[in-house]
Design a protein around this motif. Structure first.
Motif, PDB file in Angstrom:
ATOM      1  N   PHE A  64       0.958  -1.196  -0.163  1.00 17.65           N
ATOM      2  CA  PHE A  64       0.304  -0.030  -0.208  1.00 17.65           C
ATOM      3  C   PHE A  64       1.012   1.216   0.255  1.00 17.65           C
ATOM      4  O   PHE A  64       0.971   2.396   0.184  1.00 17.65           O
ATOM      5  CB  PHE A  64      -0.675   0.041   0.800  1.00 17.65           C
ATOM      6  N   THR A  65       2.076   1.014   0.124  1.00 14.49           N
ATOM      7  CA  THR A  65       3.092   2.450  -0.740  1.00 14.49           C
ATOM      8  C   THR A  65       4.227   2.126  -1.483  1.00 14.49           C
ATOM      9  O   THR A  65       4.714   1.307  -1.812  1.00 14.49           O
ATOM     10  CB  THR A  65       3.841   2.935   0.995  1.00 14.49           C
ATOM     11  N   ASN A  66       4.916   3.219  -2.122  1.00 11.59           N
ATOM     12  CA  ASN A  66       6.197   3.492  -2.723  1.00 11.59           C
ATOM     13  C   ASN A  66       6.865   3.782  -2.172  1.00 11.59           C
ATOM     14  O   ASN A  66       7.849   3.910  -2.518  1.00 11.59           O
ATOM     15  CB  ASN A  66       5.038   3.300  -4.053  1.00 11.59           C
ATOM     16  N   SER A  67       6.888   4.121  -0.858  1.00  7.53           N
ATOM     17  CA  SER A  67       7.911   4.666  -0.403  1.00  7.53           C
ATOM     18  C   SER A  67       9.185   4.383  -0.782  1.00  7.53           C
ATOM     19  O   SER A  67      10.235   4.897  -0.866  1.00  7.53           O
ATOM     20  CB  SER A  67       7.826   5.473   1.243  1.00  7.53           C
ATOM     21  N   PHE A  80      14.635   5.191   0.286  1.00  9.56           N
ATOM     22  CA  PHE A  80      13.438   5.544   0.305  1.00  9.56           C
ATOM     23  C   PHE A  80      13.315   6.937  -0.260  1.00  9.56           C
ATOM     24  O   PHE A  80      13.806   7.640  -0.689  1.00  9.56           O
ATOM     25  CB  PHE A  80      13.829   6.569   1.453  1.00  9.56           C
ATOM     26  N   SER A  81      11.869   7.109  -1.443  1.00  7.09           N
ATOM     27  CA  SER A  81      11.672   7.521  -1.937  1.00  7.09           C
ATOM     28  C   SER A  81      10.595   9.097  -1.697  1.00  7.09           C
ATOM     29  O   SER A  81      10.398  10.352  -2.798  1.00  7.09           O
ATOM     30  CB  SER A  81      10.883   7.241  -2.983  1.00  7.09           C
ATOM     31  N   GLY A  82      10.382   9.044  -0.573  1.00  2.00           N
ATOM     32  CA  GLY A  82       9.665   9.747  -0.135  1.00  2.00           C
ATOM     33  C   GLY A  82       7.984   9.201   0.769  1.00  2.00           C
ATOM     34  O   GLY A  82       8.262   7.761   0.585  1.00  2.00           O
ATOM     35  N   ILE A  83       7.265  10.265   0.944  1.00  2.15           N
ATOM     36  CA  ILE A  83       5.949  10.069   1.567  1.00  2.15           C
ATOM     37  C   ILE A  83       5.224   8.905   0.073  1.00  2.15           C
ATOM     38  O   ILE A  83       5.311  10.809  -0.284  1.00  2.15           O
ATOM     39  CB  ILE A  83       5.431  11.329   2.431  1.00  2.15           C
ATOM     40  N   ASP A  84       4.632   8.075   0.542  1.00  2.00           N
ATOM     41  CA  ASP A  84       3.488   8.115  -0.350  1.00  2.00           C
ATOM     42  C   ASP A  84       2.267   8.350   0.264  1.00  2.00           C
ATOM     43  O   ASP A  84       2.213   7.220   1.238  1.00  2.00           O
ATOM     44  CB  ASP A  84       4.321   6.785  -1.969  1.00  2.00           C
ATOM     45  N   CYS A  85       1.561   8.315  -0.198  1.00  2.00           N
ATOM     46  CA  CYS A  85      -0.075   7.718   0.163  1.00  2.00           C
ATOM     47  C   CYS A  85      -0.645   7.085  -0.594  1.00  2.00           C
ATOM     48  O   CYS A  85      -1.321   7.275  -1.972  1.00  2.00           O
ATOM     49  CB  CYS A  85      -0.845   9.094   0.332  1.00  2.00           C
ATOM     50  N   GLY A 127       0.287   4.039  -2.360  1.00  2.00           N
ATOM     51  CA  GLY A 127       0.341   3.760  -3.712  1.00  2.00           C
ATOM     52  C   GLY A 127       0.612   4.982  -4.852  1.00  2.00           C
ATOM     53  O   GLY A 127       0.252   4.509  -5.445  1.00  2.00           O
ATOM     54  N   CYS A 128      -0.489   6.422  -4.827  1.00  2.00           N
ATOM     55  CA  CYS A 128      -0.767   6.892  -5.938  1.00  2.00           C
ATOM     56  C   CYS A 128       0.336   8.224  -6.213  1.00  2.00           C
ATOM     57  O   CYS A 128       0.140   8.666  -6.831  1.00  2.00           O
ATOM     58  CB  CYS A 128      -2.332   7.614  -5.531  1.00  2.00           C
ATOM     59  N   CYS A 129       0.905   8.630  -5.264  1.00  2.00           N
ATOM     60  CA  CYS A 129       2.213   9.807  -4.884  1.00  2.00           C
ATOM     61  C   CYS A 129       3.476   9.822  -6.049  1.00  2.00           C
ATOM     62  O   CYS A 129       3.706  10.104  -7.017  1.00  2.00           O
ATOM     63  CB  CYS A 129       2.222  10.577  -4.125  1.00  2.00           C
ATOM     64  N   ILE A 130       3.546   8.319  -5.519  1.00  2.00           N
ATOM     65  CA  ILE A 130       4.994   8.029  -6.085  1.00  2.00           C
ATOM     66  C   ILE A 130       5.108   6.605  -7.306  1.00  2.00           C
ATOM     67  O   ILE A 130       4.059   5.874  -6.892  1.00  2.00           O
ATOM     68  CB  ILE A 130       6.095   7.531  -5.049  1.00  2.00           C
ATOM     69  N   SER A 131       5.586   6.731  -8.431  1.00  2.00           N
ATOM     70  CA  SER A 131       5.994   5.424  -8.824  1.00  2.00           C
ATOM     71  C   SER A 131       7.047   5.505  -9.064  1.00  2.00           C
ATOM     72  O   SER A 131       7.560   5.783  -9.533  1.00  2.00           O
ATOM     73  CB  SER A 131       4.686   5.295 -10.061  1.00  2.00           C
ATOM     74  N   TYR A 132       7.087   4.486  -9.861  1.00  2.00           N
ATOM     75  CA  TYR A 132       8.688   3.694 -10.409  1.00  2.00           C
ATOM     76  C   TYR A 132       8.402   3.072 -12.213  1.00  2.00           C
ATOM     77  O   TYR A 132       8.308   2.546 -12.410  1.00  2.00           O
ATOM     78  CB  TYR A 132       9.655   2.809  -9.540  1.00  2.00           C
ATOM     79  N   LYS A 133       9.880   3.665 -12.874  1.00  2.00           N
ATOM     80  CA  LYS A 133       9.566   3.152 -14.396  1.00  2.00           C
ATOM     81  C   LYS A 133      11.035   2.422 -14.130  1.00  2.00           C
ATOM     82  O   LYS A 133      12.411   2.167 -13.973  1.00  2.00           O
ATOM     83  CB  LYS A 133       9.285   3.982 -15.450  1.00  2.00           C
ATOM     84  N   SER A 134      11.034   0.907 -15.295  1.00  2.00           N
ATOM     85  CA  SER A 134      12.489   0.529 -15.008  1.00  2.00           C
ATOM     86  C   SER A 134      12.902  -0.007 -16.468  1.00  2.00           C
ATOM     87  O   SER A 134      12.085  -0.350 -16.590  1.00  2.00           O
ATOM     88  CB  SER A 134      12.992  -0.368 -14.045  1.00  2.00           C
ATOM     89  N   ILE A 135      14.496   0.065 -16.438  1.00  2.00           N
ATOM     90  CA  ILE A 135      14.545  -0.522 -18.023  1.00  2.00           C
ATOM     91  C   ILE A 135      15.683  -1.566 -17.392  1.00  2.00           C
ATOM     92  O   ILE A 135      16.796  -1.141 -16.502  1.00  2.00           O
ATOM     93  CB  ILE A 135      15.116   0.887 -19.062  1.00  2.00           C
ATOM     94  N   THR A 136      16.222  -2.456 -18.287  1.00  2.00           N
ATOM     95  CA  THR A 136      17.293  -3.017 -18.377  1.00  2.00           C
ATOM     96  C   THR A 136      18.633  -2.735 -18.515  1.00  2.00           C
ATOM     97  O   THR A 136      18.675  -1.697 -19.215  1.00  2.00           O
ATOM     98  CB  THR A 136      17.331  -4.397 -18.670  1.00  2.00           C
ATOM     99  N   ALA A 137      19.402  -2.776 -17.693  1.00  2.00           N
ATOM    100  CA  ALA A 137      20.974  -2.766 -17.668  1.00  2.00           C
ATOM    101  C   ALA A 137      21.963  -4.002 -18.528  1.00  2.00           C
ATOM    102  O   ALA A 137      22.935  -3.635 -19.085  1.00  2.00           O
ATOM    103  CB  ALA A 137      21.771  -2.883 -16.121  1.00  2.00           C
TER     104      ALA A 137
END
Length: 121
Positions: free
Chosen positions: A12-15, A43-48, A50-60
């Motif tokens: 329930f959070t993306n912090s 730690f990316s910050g305060i997230d309520c 899971g709607c405020c902070i999101s992540y995208k990733s790409i392979t290395a």
């Protein structure tokens, strides 16, 4: 190079996010790019919820594209060439790879085909 959405490591959070060694991850606040994070626990910050902070990733990792290009030579003979290209994301160009390129495979195929057609006589 598939771009994918990532989730935080707490329910329930993306912090907090765990970034593996073989991925580059971008942090987004309300859909806008905020920062790129290195492998490890972040730690990316305060997230309520899971709607405020999101992540995208790409392979290395290094990926290989195999292309079959058919071209016509000067003496009207058709030649078929099989070409294997290995590619990876440069660490300093991670944000460009995530946000500026829309279809990496299609763009690479077109570039390879143009390069072969201009080189084969």
């Amino acid at each position: 190079m598939a771009l994918r959405q990532e989730r935080g490591c707490l329910p329930f959070t993306n912090s907090l996010v765990i970034v593996p060694q073989d991925r580059y991850v971008a942090v987004e606040n309300f859909g806008k790019y905020h920062a790129a994070v290195k492998p490890g626990l972040h730690f990316s910050g305060i997230d309520c919820c899971g709607c405020c902070i999101s992540y995208k990733s790409i392979t290395a990792r290094i990926e290989q594209i195999t292309v079959v290009v058919e071209t016509k030579t000067k003496d009207n003979v058709f030649v078929s060439a099989t070409i294997a290209v290995q590619q990876s994301v440069q660490p300093e160009r991670t944000v460009d790879a995530m946000y500026k390129l829309s279809d990496v495979r299609g763009q690479m195929l077109a570039y390879i085909a143009d390069a072969v057609r201009s080189t084969v006589p």
